[in-house]
Design a protein around this motif. Structure first.
Motif, PDB file in Angstrom:
ATOM      1  N   MET A   1       0.860  -1.170   0.000  1.00 10.29           N
ATOM      2  CA  MET A   1       0.000   0.000   0.000  1.00 10.29           C
ATOM      3  C   MET A   1       0.905   1.232   0.000  1.00 10.29           C
ATOM      4  N   ASP A   2       0.586   2.177  -0.860  1.00 14.08           N
ATOM      5  CA  ASP A   2       1.425   3.376  -0.912  1.00 14.08           C
ATOM      6  C   ASP A   2       1.158   4.273   0.297  1.00 14.08           C
ATOM      7  N   VAL A   3       2.041   5.224   0.515  1.00 12.63           N
ATOM      8  CA  VAL A   3       1.979   6.074   1.712  1.00 12.63           C
ATOM      9  C   VAL A   3       0.666   6.846   1.774  1.00 12.63           C
ATOM     10  N   GLU A   4       0.209   7.389   0.658  1.00 12.22           N
ATOM     11  CA  GLU A   4      -1.046   8.157   0.664  1.00 12.22           C
ATOM     12  C   GLU A   4      -2.240   7.263   0.985  1.00 12.22           C
ATOM     13  N   ALA A   5      -2.267   6.052   0.436  1.00 10.85           N
ATOM     14  CA  ALA A   5      -3.346   5.116   0.742  1.00 10.85           C
ATOM     15  C   ALA A   5      -3.315   4.719   2.211  1.00 10.85           C
ATOM     16  N   MET A   6      -2.121   4.508   2.743  1.00  8.16           N
ATOM     17  CA  MET A   6      -1.985   4.166   4.163  1.00  8.16           C
ATOM     18  C   MET A   6      -2.469   5.331   5.028  1.00  8.16           C
ATOM     19  N   ARG A   7      -2.119   6.538   4.662  1.00  9.06           N
ATOM     20  CA  ARG A   7      -2.573   7.705   5.431  1.00  9.06           C
ATOM     21  C   ARG A   7      -4.098   7.812   5.423  1.00  9.06           C
ATOM     22  N   ALA A   8      -4.726   7.469   4.311  1.00  4.98           N
ATOM     23  CA  ALA A   8      -6.193   7.520   4.226  1.00  4.98           C
ATOM     24  C   ALA A   8      -6.830   6.464   5.122  1.00  4.98           C
ATOM     25  N   ARG A   9      -6.211   5.288   5.218  1.00  2.00           N
ATOM     26  CA  ARG A   9      -6.776   4.199   6.018  1.00  2.00           C
ATOM     27  C   ARG A   9      -6.365   4.271   7.484  1.00  2.00           C
ATOM     28  N   ALA A  10      -5.277   4.972   7.755  1.00  2.00           N
ATOM     29  CA  ALA A  10      -4.752   5.060   9.123  1.00  2.00           C
ATOM     30  C   ALA A  10      -4.378   6.506   9.437  1.00  2.00           C
ATOM     31  N   PRO A  11      -5.377   7.385   9.528  1.00  2.00           N
ATOM     32  CA  PRO A  11      -5.089   8.815   9.664  1.00  2.00           C
ATOM     33  C   PRO A  11      -4.385   9.223  10.960  1.00  2.00           C
ATOM     34  N   ALA A  12      -4.483   8.412  11.992  1.00  2.00           N
ATOM     35  CA  ALA A  12      -3.831   8.754  13.258  1.00  2.00           C
ATOM     36  C   ALA A  12      -2.401   8.211  13.335  1.00  2.00           C
ATOM     37  N   SER A  13      -1.976   7.489  12.304  1.00  2.00           N
ATOM     38  CA  SER A  13      -0.646   6.880  12.276  1.00  2.00           C
ATOM     39  C   SER A  13       0.295   7.708  11.419  1.00  2.00           C
ATOM     40  N   GLY A  93      -2.672 -15.160   3.834  1.00  2.00           N
ATOM     41  CA  GLY A  93      -3.173 -16.430   4.333  1.00  2.00           C
ATOM     42  C   GLY A  93      -2.795 -17.600   3.441  1.00  2.00           C
ATOM     43  N   SER A  94      -2.254 -17.315   2.253  1.00  2.00           N
ATOM     44  CA  SER A  94      -1.853 -18.346   1.305  1.00  2.00           C
ATOM     45  C   SER A  94      -0.437 -18.079   0.824  1.00  2.00           C
ATOM     46  N   THR A  95       0.300 -19.153   0.549  1.00  2.00           N
ATOM     47  CA  THR A  95       1.623 -19.003  -0.056  1.00  2.00           C
ATOM     48  C   THR A  95       1.608 -19.470  -1.508  1.00  2.00           C
ATOM     49  N   ALA A  96       0.440 -19.860  -2.013  1.00  2.00           N
ATOM     50  CA  ALA A  96       0.329 -20.241  -3.423  1.00  2.00           C
ATOM     51  C   ALA A  96       0.578 -19.003  -4.276  1.00  2.00           C
ATOM     52  N   ARG A  97       1.377 -19.161  -5.317  1.00  2.00           N
ATOM     53  CA  ARG A  97       1.762 -18.022  -6.148  1.00  2.00           C
ATOM     54  C   ARG A  97       0.676 -17.657  -7.151  1.00  2.00           C
ATOM     55  N   GLY A  98       0.648 -16.360  -7.487  1.00  2.00           N
ATOM     56  CA  GLY A  98      -0.313 -15.862  -8.457  1.00  2.00           C
ATOM     57  C   GLY A  98       0.264 -14.690  -9.224  1.00  2.00           C
ATOM     58  N   GLU A  99      -0.594 -14.016  -9.953  1.00  2.00           N
ATOM     59  CA  GLU A  99      -0.222 -12.844 -10.738  1.00  2.00           C
ATOM     60  C   GLU A  99      -0.877 -11.615 -10.118  1.00  2.00           C
ATOM     61  N   PRO A 100      -0.186 -10.463 -10.124  1.00  2.00           N
ATOM     62  CA  PRO A 100      -0.778  -9.250  -9.546  1.00  2.00           C
ATOM     63  C   PRO A 100      -1.936  -8.725 -10.392  1.00  2.00           C
ATOM     64  N   HIS A 101      -2.888  -8.090  -9.743  1.00  4.17           N
ATOM     65  CA  HIS A 101      -3.971  -7.404 -10.436  1.00  4.17           C
ATOM     66  C   HIS A 101      -3.386  -6.249 -11.244  1.00  4.17           C
ATOM     67  N   ALA A 102      -4.066  -5.849 -12.290  1.00  8.25           N
ATOM     68  CA  ALA A 102      -3.610  -4.721 -13.119  1.00  8.25           C
ATOM     69  C   ALA A 102      -3.413  -3.478 -12.262  1.00  8.25           C
ATOM     70  N   GLY A 103      -2.259  -2.856 -12.373  1.00  9.83           N
ATOM     71  CA  GLY A 103      -1.959  -1.635 -11.637  1.00  9.83           C
ATOM     72  C   GLY A 103      -1.528  -1.825 -10.200  1.00  9.83           C
ATOM     73  N   TYR A 104      -1.599  -3.055  -9.704  1.00 14.20           N
ATOM     74  CA  TYR A 104      -1.311  -3.326  -8.300  1.00 14.20           C
ATOM     75  C   TYR A 104       0.151  -3.082  -7.944  1.00 14.20           C
ATOM     76  N   MET A 105       1.070  -3.533  -8.782  1.00 16.28           N
ATOM     77  CA  MET A 105       2.491  -3.392  -8.455  1.00 16.28           C
ATOM     78  C   MET A 105       2.907  -1.921  -8.408  1.00 16.28           C
ATOM     79  N   GLU A 106       2.301  -1.076  -9.208  1.00 18.87           N
ATOM     80  CA  GLU A 106       2.614   0.346  -9.165  1.00 18.87           C
ATOM     81  C   GLU A 106       2.266   0.929  -7.796  1.00 18.87           C
ATOM     82  N   SER A 107       1.158   0.487  -7.241  1.00 21.46           N
ATOM     83  CA  SER A 107       0.746   0.934  -5.910  1.00 21.46           C
ATOM     84  C   SER A 107       1.708   0.415  -4.839  1.00 21.46           C
ATOM     85  N   VAL A 108       2.098  -0.833  -4.950  1.00 21.40           N
ATOM     86  CA  VAL A 108       3.032  -1.430  -3.987  1.00 21.40           C
ATOM     87  C   VAL A 108       4.366  -0.685  -4.009  1.00 21.40           C
ATOM     88  N   LEU A 109       4.871  -0.419  -5.197  1.00 19.17           N
ATOM     89  CA  LEU A 109       6.168   0.248  -5.316  1.00 19.17           C
ATOM     90  C   LEU A 109       6.125   1.709  -4.858  1.00 19.17           C
TER      91      LEU A 109
END
Length: 110
Positions: A1-13, A93-109
């Motif tokens: 989760m990017d910093v701005e998204a984290m700030r939106a979900r955790a405003p007191a942090s 909850g799973s260690t089975a490998r998959g593919e990222p959703h479209a645009g997801y890795m950009e948010s992670v990075l």
């Protein structure tokens, strides 16, 4: 989760510093979301936050803790500035490998 998204979900942090989780490797789970698995020679890099207790419930909901998408654990992390800290980490909850959703890795990075 990017910093701005984290700030939106955790405003007191607030972000403290860059940190890394040693002996771990970044993965994308079967459902398309990020997690980590144990790896003796790698580390996962991220941001250490000073998490307010008031924000934990909101993060639990976002991370799907009740449905088992993620679970919470406490692990030591190494601060980029030196020293270590105990961190609350959401791990998939799973260690089975998959593919990222479209645009997801950009948010992670971000």
């Amino acid at each position: 989760m990017d910093v701005e998204a984290m700030r939106a979900r955790a405003p007191a942090s607030r972000p403290l510093c860059a940190a890394r989780l040693p002996r771990s490797r970044f993965i994308i789970m079967e459902g398309g979301y990020a997690s980590f698995v144990r790896d003796p020679i790698r580390s996962v890099h991220g941001v250490l936050w000073d998490l307010a207790l008031a924000d934990v419930r909101s993060l639990d909901k976002y991370e799907g803790v009740a449905s088992g998408l993620y679970k919470k654990i406490q692990q030591p992390v190494l601060r980029e500035s030196g020293g270590s800290a105990r961190a609350l980490i959401y791990v998939g909850g799973s260690t089975a490998r998959g593919e990222p959703h479209a645009g997801y890795m950009e948010s992670v990075l971000a």
